[in-house]
Motif scaffolding. Structure first.
Motif, PDB file in Angstrom:
ATOM      1  N   LEU A 184     -13.413   1.665  14.973  1.00 50.35           N
ATOM      2  CA  LEU A 184     -12.083   1.729  14.372  1.00 50.35           C
ATOM      3  C   LEU A 184     -11.069   1.898  15.488  1.00 50.35           C
ATOM      4  O   LEU A 184     -11.121   2.859  16.250  1.00 50.35           O
ATOM      5  CB  LEU A 184     -11.999   2.899  13.387  1.00 50.35           C
ATOM      6  N   LEU A 185     -10.139   0.956  15.585  1.00 49.46           N
ATOM      7  CA  LEU A 185      -9.103   1.017  16.619  1.00 49.46           C
ATOM      8  C   LEU A 185      -7.881   1.764  16.118  1.00 49.46           C
ATOM      9  O   LEU A 185      -7.250   2.507  16.863  1.00 49.46           O
ATOM     10  CB  LEU A 185      -8.732  -0.393  17.077  1.00 49.46           C
ATOM     11  N   GLY A 186      -7.524   1.541  14.857  1.00 46.30           N
ATOM     12  CA  GLY A 186      -6.380   2.229  14.288  1.00 46.30           C
ATOM     13  C   GLY A 186      -5.875   1.544  13.043  1.00 46.30           C
ATOM     14  O   GLY A 186      -6.416   0.525  12.596  1.00 46.30           O
ATOM     15  N   VAL A 187      -4.809   2.115  12.497  1.00 43.99           N
ATOM     16  CA  VAL A 187      -4.164   1.575  11.302  1.00 43.99           C
ATOM     17  C   VAL A 187      -2.684   1.393  11.625  1.00 43.99           C
ATOM     18  O   VAL A 187      -2.023   2.320  12.101  1.00 43.99           O
ATOM     19  CB  VAL A 187      -4.330   2.534  10.099  1.00 43.99           C
ATOM     20  N   LYS A 188      -2.176   0.195  11.391  1.00 43.94           N
ATOM     21  CA  LYS A 188      -0.761  -0.108  11.610  1.00 43.94           C
ATOM     22  C   LYS A 188      -0.237  -0.921  10.443  1.00 43.94           C
ATOM     23  O   LYS A 188      -0.809  -1.950  10.095  1.00 43.94           O
ATOM     24  CB  LYS A 188      -0.553  -0.921  12.904  1.00 43.94           C
ATOM     25  N   ASN A 189       0.825  -0.434   9.846  1.00 43.89           N
ATOM     26  CA  ASN A 189       1.477  -1.138   8.742  1.00 43.89           C
ATOM     27  C   ASN A 189       0.501  -1.475   7.621  1.00 43.89           C
ATOM     28  O   ASN A 189       0.546  -2.561   7.047  1.00 43.89           O
ATOM     29  CB  ASN A 189       2.187  -2.393   9.239  1.00 43.89           C
ATOM     30  N   GLN A 211       1.764  -5.422  16.384  1.00 48.70           N
ATOM     31  CA  GLN A 211       3.219  -5.624  16.386  1.00 48.70           C
ATOM     32  C   GLN A 211       3.571  -7.088  16.167  1.00 48.70           C
ATOM     33  O   GLN A 211       4.502  -7.411  15.429  1.00 48.70           O
ATOM     34  CB  GLN A 211       3.829  -5.135  17.696  1.00 48.70           C
ATOM     35  N   GLN A 212       2.832  -7.982  16.816  1.00 46.36           N
ATOM     36  CA  GLN A 212       3.081  -9.401  16.659  1.00 46.36           C
ATOM     37  C   GLN A 212       2.840  -9.855  15.218  1.00 46.36           C
ATOM     38  O   GLN A 212       3.633 -10.621  14.668  1.00 46.36           O
ATOM     39  CB  GLN A 212       2.199 -10.216  17.624  1.00 46.36           C
ATOM     40  N   LEU A 213       1.777  -9.358  14.604  1.00 46.71           N
ATOM     41  CA  LEU A 213       1.509  -9.700  13.211  1.00 46.71           C
ATOM     42  C   LEU A 213       2.636  -9.226  12.295  1.00 46.71           C
ATOM     43  O   LEU A 213       3.028  -9.915  11.363  1.00 46.71           O
ATOM     44  CB  LEU A 213       0.182  -9.101  12.753  1.00 46.71           C
ATOM     45  N   THR A 214       3.152  -8.041  12.560  1.00 48.05           N
ATOM     46  CA  THR A 214       4.243  -7.488  11.769  1.00 48.05           C
ATOM     47  C   THR A 214       5.492  -8.361  11.899  1.00 48.05           C
ATOM     48  O   THR A 214       6.167  -8.647  10.918  1.00 48.05           O
ATOM     49  CB  THR A 214       4.553  -6.044  12.212  1.00 48.05           C
ATOM     50  N   LYS A 215       5.789  -8.802  13.125  1.00 45.87           N
ATOM     51  CA  LYS A 215       6.948  -9.667  13.346  1.00 45.87           C
ATOM     52  C   LYS A 215       6.786 -10.993  12.612  1.00 45.87           C
ATOM     53  O   LYS A 215       7.719 -11.485  11.995  1.00 45.87           O
ATOM     54  CB  LYS A 215       7.117  -9.951  14.856  1.00 45.87           C
ATOM     55  N   GLU A 216       5.590 -11.562  12.673  1.00 44.12           N
ATOM     56  CA  GLU A 216       5.331 -12.848  12.020  1.00 44.12           C
ATOM     57  C   GLU A 216       5.435 -12.724  10.502  1.00 44.12           C
ATOM     58  O   GLU A 216       5.919 -13.638   9.850  1.00 44.12           O
ATOM     59  CB  GLU A 216       3.947 -13.380  12.420  1.00 44.12           C
ATOM     60  N   GLU A 217       4.995 -11.608   9.944  1.00 40.72           N
ATOM     61  CA  GLU A 217       5.085 -11.416   8.507  1.00 40.72           C
ATOM     62  C   GLU A 217       6.522 -11.225   8.056  1.00 40.72           C
ATOM     63  O   GLU A 217       6.877 -11.536   6.925  1.00 40.72           O
ATOM     64  CB  GLU A 217       4.235 -10.223   8.071  1.00 40.72           C
ATOM     65  N   ILE A 240       0.848  -1.185   0.000  1.00 39.28           N
ATOM     66  CA  ILE A 240       0.000   0.000   0.000  1.00 39.28           C
ATOM     67  C   ILE A 240       0.888   1.240   0.000  1.00 39.28           C
ATOM     68  O   ILE A 240       1.747   1.379   0.866  1.00 39.28           O
ATOM     69  CB  ILE A 240      -0.943  -0.023   1.215  1.00 39.28           C
ATOM     70  N   PRO A 241       0.685   2.140  -0.973  1.00 40.30           N
ATOM     71  CA  PRO A 241       1.577   3.296  -1.124  1.00 40.30           C
ATOM     72  C   PRO A 241       1.218   4.500  -0.237  1.00 40.30           C
ATOM     73  O   PRO A 241       1.445   5.638  -0.610  1.00 40.30           O
ATOM     74  CB  PRO A 241       1.415   3.653  -2.601  1.00 40.30           C
ATOM     75  N   PHE A 242       0.649   4.238   0.931  1.00 39.71           N
ATOM     76  CA  PHE A 242       0.261   5.305   1.842  1.00 39.71           C
ATOM     77  C   PHE A 242       0.799   5.010   3.231  1.00 39.71           C
ATOM     78  O   PHE A 242       0.899   3.851   3.622  1.00 39.71           O
ATOM     79  CB  PHE A 242      -1.270   5.423   1.942  1.00 39.71           C
TER      80      PHE A 242
END
Length: 101
Positions: A33-38, A93-99, A2-4
C-alpha cells in the motif's frame, strides 16, 4: 463520490489489504500500500505479480473488489509499477488534474 477523507480511508484500506495479502502470497505475489489520494488507493503489486499477465485481473477482481465490499462501492485502486513507487504522489496529482478537465 466517496464520503470519506483520505485520512479516514487509510486505516480501513490497510485492514482490507491485509485480508488480501495471503491470497496473493499463495501464488508468490505481494502487495504494498503506497497511500490514498483523492479517494483512490495506490498500491504496487510485487513478487510474482510483477509482469504476470493476470495481474490486471488480480487488481480489479481481487484487490479492488474486496475494497469495494469492505469500504465503498466507488473506491478505485491504481497499481504503480515497482520502478515508479517513488513517484506515486506525482502520478496521483496528475490523475487529479486530468479528471478536473
Amino acid at each position: 463520490m466517496i464520503p470519506f477523507s483520505d485520512e479516514d480511508l487509510l486505516p480501513a484500506v490497510k485492514k482490507s489489504i491485509e485480508k488480501i495479502r495471503p491470497m496473493l502470497a499463495l501464488d508468490g505475489g505481494d502487495i504494498k500500500l503506497l497511500g490514498v489520494k483523492n479517494g483512490k488507493v495506490f498500491v504496487s503489486l510485487g513478487g510474482a505479480c510483477v509482469g504476470c499477465a493476470a495481474s490486471g485481473n488480480t487488481l480489479k477482481y481481487g484487490v479492488e473488489r474486496q475494497l469495494k465490499i469492505d469500504i465503498h462501492p466507488e473506491i478505485e485502486v491504481i497499481n504503480i509499477a515497482p520502478d515508479m513507487i517513488d513517484k506515486w504522489e506525482e502520478i496521483a496529482q496528475q490523475l487529479t488534474k486530468e479528471e478536473g478537465k
